[in-house]
Write an enzyme that holds these catalytic residues in place. Structure first.
Site, PDB file in Angstrom:
ATOM      1  N   GLY A  27      16.641  57.050  16.535  1.00  0.00           N
ATOM      2  CA  GLY A  27      17.142  56.203  16.777  1.00  0.00           C
ATOM      3  C   GLY A  27      16.546  55.041  16.425  1.00  0.00           C
ATOM      4  N   SER A  74      12.793  48.608  11.824  1.00  0.00           N
ATOM      5  CA  SER A  74      13.129  49.671  11.917  1.00  0.00           C
ATOM      6  C   SER A  74      14.257  49.790  11.175  1.00  0.00           C
ATOM      7  CB  SER A  74      14.826  49.920  12.736  1.00  0.00           C
ATOM      8  OG  SER A  74      16.259  50.766  12.812  1.00  0.00           O
ATOM      9  N   SER A  75      14.231  50.899   9.963  1.00  0.00           N
ATOM     10  CA  SER A  75      15.375  51.554   9.155  1.00  0.00           C
ATOM     11  C   SER A  75      16.774  51.002   8.941  1.00  0.00           C
ATOM     12  CB  SER A  75      15.100  53.118   8.681  1.00  0.00           C
ATOM     13  OG  SER A  75      15.976  53.478   9.346  1.00  0.00           O
ATOM     14  N   GLU A  76      17.353  50.929  10.419  1.00  0.00           N
ATOM     15  CA  GLU A  76      18.599  50.413  10.767  1.00  0.00           C
ATOM     16  C   GLU A  76      18.619  49.069  11.069  1.00  0.00           C
ATOM     17  OE1 GLU A  76      21.371  52.346   9.749  1.00  0.00           O
ATOM     18  OE2 GLU A  76      20.869  53.820  10.479  1.00  0.00           O
ATOM     19  N   HIS A  97      21.394  59.469  18.635  1.00  0.00           N
ATOM     20  CA  HIS A  97      21.904  60.727  18.578  1.00  0.00           C
ATOM     21  C   HIS A  97      22.059  61.288  19.692  1.00  0.00           C
ATOM     22  CE1 HIS A  97      19.920  60.009  13.870  1.00  0.00           C
ATOM     23  NE2 HIS A  97      20.731  58.777  14.508  1.00  0.00           N
ATOM     24  N   HIS A 158      27.276  60.646  11.949  1.00  0.00           N
ATOM     25  CA  HIS A 158      25.887  60.330  12.650  1.00  0.00           C
ATOM     26  C   HIS A 158      25.118  59.796  13.719  1.00  0.00           C
ATOM     27  CE1 HIS A 158      23.086  56.325  11.551  1.00  0.00           C
ATOM     28  NE2 HIS A 158      22.065  57.258  12.681  1.00  0.00           N
TER      29      HIS A 158
HETATM   30 ZN   LIG Z   1      20.578  57.062  13.493  1.00  0.00          ZN
END
Ligand SMILES: [Zn+2]
Length: 288
Positions: A27, A74-76, A97, A158
């Site tokens: 998240g 964040s990786s996202e 998620h 996902h």
């Molecule tokens: Zn995710």
């Protein structure tokens, strides 16, 4: 600086974790601080145990402007950047998620049926973006077109993403998505899902104006029997065209409810199928 935003992100992270919407370091949460400034959760931390100074400030290209030593965005981040670029009206993004909504995303079932008045009025529908590898440009690109017209989108295999005018509005939309998914799942398990009529959907859409609910796009007009609306500028909400008609009809075999979709698709359990075959064979034998 921006203490209140930092504290709200910490609080929302704690709620996401406490409600089981994220596991481990899943998240991410972000907020718009200014025309070219975002505040974002750092990579690789549990959202349940964050502190205000952990947050990273980036520009709208994802370049780090300010971060505590060793903290990365964040990786996202790419998915968040795309959301802010597509939607100048939003001020915050929450990605998580939540298990039931993610279950629908895994099953490839969008949350697009006119079931709950509250959801029709606020979110419209929650479509599924095609699968894209997490943390990549591919994921950001598959989600982007749907974010133009929706505040909530499921991400295939996902999770989900929710957008809002501020942090809590985005977080509450994530709660609504998961709550809607849970209710839909229970109704489908019970074997009956009575939908609101198209007429009622239109009435609910009218309430958006009355209550000042900001929506990125209107609900698509009725696509008609067998028609599929592919207009990306509106929200597809599945609803029967008249109140007497049901898209999901109730029929029964031996007292067990069956589900019949508007496309004529029927789902049967193994026991129901066996019962139907037995019945057919019995009739054939009687005729012979
Ligand atoms: Zn995710």
């Amino acid at each position: 600086m921006f203490e209140s935003y930092r504290n709200e992100i910490v609080e929302i992270g704690r709620r996401l974790w406490a409600r089981g919407f994220v596991a481990s370091n899943d998240g991410n949460i972000s907020a718009r601080l200014g025309p070219d400034r975002l505040l974002m959760t750092p990579a690789s931390v549990s959202k349940g145990f964050m502190t205000p100074e952990m947050m990273v400030i980036t520009d709208l290209d994802g370049k780090v402007i300010e971060a505590a030593p060793g903290r990365k965005p964040s990786s996202e981040a790419l998915m968040h950047l795309v959301a802010y670029r597509q939607r100048p009206d939003i001020g915050a993004v929450v990605h998580a998620h939540p298990p039931t909504a993610t279950g629908f995303a895994v099953a490839g079932i969008p949350l697009d049926r006119a079931v709950l008045a509250e959801v029709v009025t606020t979110l419209g529908s929650i479509p599924i973006a095609e699968y894209g590898t997490p943390s990549t440009r591919e994921l950001a690109d598959t989600v982007a077109p749907l974010l133009r017209s929706h505040d909530g989108v499921l991400l295939a295999n996902h999770g989900a993403i929710a957008l809002g005018k501020d942090l809590f509005s985005a977080y509450y939309k994530m709660e609504t998505i998961e709550h809607f998914a849970t209710i839909s799942l229970v109704a489908r398990q019970l074997g009956r899902e009575h939908l609101l009529s198209r007429e009622e959907v239109e009435r609910l859409q009218g309430l958006r104006g009355t209550y000042g609910i900001a929506s990125p796009a209107p609900i698509c007009p009725d696509p008609g029997p067998g028609g599929v609306t592919v207009d990306p500028s509106c929200q597809i909400v599945v609803a029967p065209s008249s109140s007497g008609e049901r898209l999901v009809a109730d029929t029964s075999v031996g007292g067990n409810a069956l589900t019949v979709g508007n496309d004529g698709e029927i789902r049967l359990t193994y026991a129901q199928l066996t019962e139907l075959i037995d019945e057919a064979v019995k009739q054939l034998v009687q005729k012979a």
